[in-house]
Motif scaffolding. Structure first.
Motif, PDB file in Angstrom:
ATOM      1  N   LEU A 194      80.831 -68.599  21.051  1.00 33.40           N
ATOM      2  CA  LEU A 194      80.632 -67.163  21.115  1.00 33.40           C
ATOM      3  C   LEU A 194      81.586 -66.452  20.166  1.00 33.40           C
ATOM      4  CD1 LEU A 194      80.280 -66.517  24.963  1.00 33.40           C
ATOM      5  CD2 LEU A 194      78.477 -66.939  23.297  1.00 33.40           C
ATOM      6  N   ARG A 195      81.117 -65.367  19.585  1.00 30.76           N
ATOM      7  CA  ARG A 195      81.948 -64.560  18.679  1.00 30.76           C
ATOM      8  C   ARG A 195      81.971 -63.130  19.214  1.00 30.76           C
ATOM      9  NH1 ARG A 195      82.240 -67.182  13.678  1.00 30.76           N
ATOM     10  NH2 ARG A 195      83.828 -65.628  13.145  1.00 30.76           N
ATOM     11  N   PRO A 196      82.744 -62.890  20.266  1.00 31.90           N
ATOM     12  CA  PRO A 196      82.713 -61.561  20.882  1.00 31.90           C
ATOM     13  C   PRO A 196      83.297 -60.477  19.983  1.00 31.90           C
ATOM     14  CG  PRO A 196      84.469 -62.880  21.837  1.00 31.90           C
ATOM     15  CD  PRO A 196      83.670 -63.796  20.963  1.00 31.90           C
ATOM     16  N   ASP A 197      82.782 -59.262  20.175  1.00 33.64           N
ATOM     17  CA  ASP A 197      83.324 -58.094  19.486  1.00 33.64           C
ATOM     18  C   ASP A 197      84.581 -57.591  20.184  1.00 33.64           C
ATOM     19  OD1 ASP A 197      80.926 -57.246  17.562  1.00 33.64           O
ATOM     20  OD2 ASP A 197      80.104 -57.873  19.480  1.00 33.64           O
ATOM     21  N   VAL A 198      84.632 -57.816  21.511  1.00 32.21           N
ATOM     22  CA  VAL A 198      85.747 -57.329  22.331  1.00 32.21           C
ATOM     23  C   VAL A 198      86.222 -58.472  23.217  1.00 32.21           C
ATOM     24  CG1 VAL A 198      86.490 -55.612  24.031  1.00 32.21           C
ATOM     25  CG2 VAL A 198      84.701 -55.022  22.373  1.00 32.21           C
ATOM     26  N   LEU A 199      87.546 -58.625  23.314  1.00 27.95           N
ATOM     27  CA  LEU A 199      88.152 -59.597  24.223  1.00 27.95           C
ATOM     28  C   LEU A 199      89.071 -58.847  25.165  1.00 27.95           C
ATOM     29  CD1 LEU A 199      88.712 -62.540  25.097  1.00 27.95           C
ATOM     30  CD2 LEU A 199      90.548 -62.596  23.368  1.00 27.95           C
ATOM     31  N   VAL A 200      88.903 -59.100  26.474  1.00 31.32           N
ATOM     32  CA  VAL A 200      89.785 -58.506  27.479  1.00 31.32           C
ATOM     33  C   VAL A 200      90.588 -59.646  28.108  1.00 31.32           C
ATOM     34  CG1 VAL A 200      89.959 -57.055  29.523  1.00 31.32           C
ATOM     35  CG2 VAL A 200      88.039 -56.737  27.940  1.00 31.32           C
ATOM     36  N   SER A 201      91.842 -59.782  27.694  1.00 24.99           N
ATOM     37  CA  SER A 201      92.710 -60.826  28.240  1.00 24.99           C
ATOM     38  C   SER A 201      93.211 -60.380  29.608  1.00 24.99           C
ATOM     39  CB  SER A 201      93.891 -61.087  27.307  1.00 24.99           C
ATOM     40  OG  SER A 201      93.467 -61.666  26.091  1.00 24.99           O
ATOM     41  N   LEU A 202      93.059 -61.232  30.609  1.00 27.08           N
ATOM     42  CA  LEU A 202      93.430 -60.890  31.975  1.00 27.08           C
ATOM     43  C   LEU A 202      94.855 -61.343  32.261  1.00 27.08           C
ATOM     44  CD1 LEU A 202      90.096 -61.922  33.734  1.00 27.08           C
ATOM     45  CD2 LEU A 202      90.712 -59.717  32.699  1.00 27.08           C
ATOM     46  N   ALA A 203      95.684 -60.445  32.719  1.00 24.91           N
ATOM     47  CA  ALA A 203      97.115 -60.659  33.000  1.00 24.91           C
ATOM     48  C   ALA A 203      97.909 -60.769  31.709  1.00 24.91           C
ATOM     49  CB  ALA A 203      97.354 -61.862  33.898  1.00 24.91           C
ATOM     50  N   ALA A 204      97.546 -61.736  30.860  1.00 27.53           N
ATOM     51  CA  ALA A 204      98.202 -61.910  29.554  1.00 27.53           C
ATOM     52  C   ALA A 204      97.270 -62.738  28.677  1.00 27.53           C
ATOM     53  CB  ALA A 204      99.546 -62.603  29.709  1.00 27.53           C
ATOM     54  N   PRO A 205      97.367 -62.582  27.350  1.00 26.97           N
ATOM     55  CA  PRO A 205      96.490 -63.365  26.468  1.00 26.97           C
ATOM     56  C   PRO A 205      96.776 -64.860  26.544  1.00 26.97           C
ATOM     57  CG  PRO A 205      97.441 -61.481  25.311  1.00 26.97           C
ATOM     58  CD  PRO A 205      98.177 -61.609  26.607  1.00 26.97           C
ATOM     59  N   LYS A 206      95.712 -65.651  26.465  1.00 24.15           N
ATOM     60  CA  LYS A 206      95.850 -67.100  26.407  1.00 24.15           C
ATOM     61  C   LYS A 206      95.979 -67.530  24.944  1.00 24.15           C
ATOM     62  CE  LYS A 206      95.004 -66.383  30.719  1.00 24.15           C
ATOM     63  NZ  LYS A 206      94.812 -64.926  30.671  1.00 24.15           N
ATOM     64  N   ARG A 207      96.448 -68.729  24.709  1.00 23.17           N
ATOM     65  CA  ARG A 207      96.741 -69.155  23.338  1.00 23.17           C
ATOM     66  C   ARG A 207      95.545 -69.035  22.405  1.00 23.17           C
ATOM     67  NH1 ARG A 207     100.496 -74.574  24.132  1.00 23.17           N
ATOM     68  NH2 ARG A 207     102.492 -73.472  24.346  1.00 23.17           N
ATOM     69  N   CYS A 208      94.350 -69.291  22.922  1.00 18.09           N
ATOM     70  CA  CYS A 208      93.171 -69.248  22.056  1.00 18.09           C
ATOM     71  C   CYS A 208      92.936 -67.862  21.491  1.00 18.09           C
ATOM     72  CB  CYS A 208      91.933 -69.728  22.811  1.00 18.09           C
ATOM     73  SG  CYS A 208      91.395 -68.629  24.146  1.00 18.09           S
TER      74      CYS A 208
END
Length: 248
Positions: A194-208
């Protein structure tokens, strides 16, 4: 921090991403030491995810058709967050529809499903395989299928087929926590996934998230206590006013 791991010269205070193990440890800290409930965390994350959608796609700027949102949910915790996100989008006067092909027997999932049904949010019985039908029917899609550490093979064929369809859409895609199918550590499958336009990291961003190249990246973690942020040496942007999400 890069998505492939820590720079040996990097100080802990400079970290912006969490490994899968660190993210799990942070969640345990909230659940066990701070006595957050699982439903409480899912509710906080789902509400913040819906708020992030409103930041990028504000209702006054949308046509009637663009207000329609397809929320695709899996049977694990990310799917529960998606159900809450859909409910709050409905409260915010968007027009969500849910596709939840592999329903969890977990009581929390069942309760959240009932809440959506009681609020007259429609559930699709199947996802059209003809991509243009989805492009024509919805203004955007929320990907809440897989979370960190969940493989497509673990959630069954319907979810796997849904992800294959989501890859082909031309309407905006919002992924919750990580883009479904990506390796949470390395971002593996980022090129073909998937190539999302928006990413919502929950709590904190993950390494990816270091490999995310979409237009908007938010962190939804205002509920994380300052002591926990310091313990995990997270360097994240501050939250403005009463906002529950911050742009990265």
């Amino acid at each position: 921090m890069s998505s492939g791991g820590s720079d040996p010269a990097e100080t802990p205070e400079e970290r912006s991403f969490l490994s899968t193990a660190e993210a799990a440890a942070l969640e345990r800290e909230l659940l066990e030491d701070y006595r957050f409930g699982r439903q409480q965390l899912v509710e906080l994350c789902g509400h913040a995810s819906a708020v992030a959608v409103t930041k990028v796609f504000p209702l006054p700027a949308l046509s009637r058709k663009q207000r329609t949102v397809l929320v695709v949910c899996g049977p694990e915790q990310n799917g529960a967050v998606g159900l809450v996100c859909a409910r709050h989008l409905r409260v915010f006067e968007y027009e969500p529809t849910i596709f939840y092909p592999t329903r969890s027997l977990d009581l929390l999932h069942q309760d959240l499903t009932t809440q959506c049904e009681k609020m007259d949010i429609p559930f699709l019985s199947y996802l059209p395989t003809e991509v243009q039908l989805i492009n024509d029917a919805y203004g955007l899609v929320v990907d809440a299928v897989l979370g960190p550490g969940v493989e497509p093979s673990e959630v069954g064929g319907p979810c796997t087929r849904a992800l294959a369809t989501l890859k082909l859409l031309s309407i905006p895609l919002v992924s919750l926590d990580i883009p479904s199918g990506w390796d949470a550590e390395t971002g593996g499958d980022a090129e073909d996934g998937l190539r999302p336009d928006v990413l919502v990291s929950l709590a904190a961003p993950k390494r990816c998230a270091g490999r995310f190249s979409g237009r908007h990246h938010f962190v939804a973690g205002r509920f994380v206590p300052d002591d926990v942020r310091r313990k995990f040496a997270l360097r994240l942007p501050g939250y403005t006013g009463t906002d529950c999400v911050a742009a990265l």
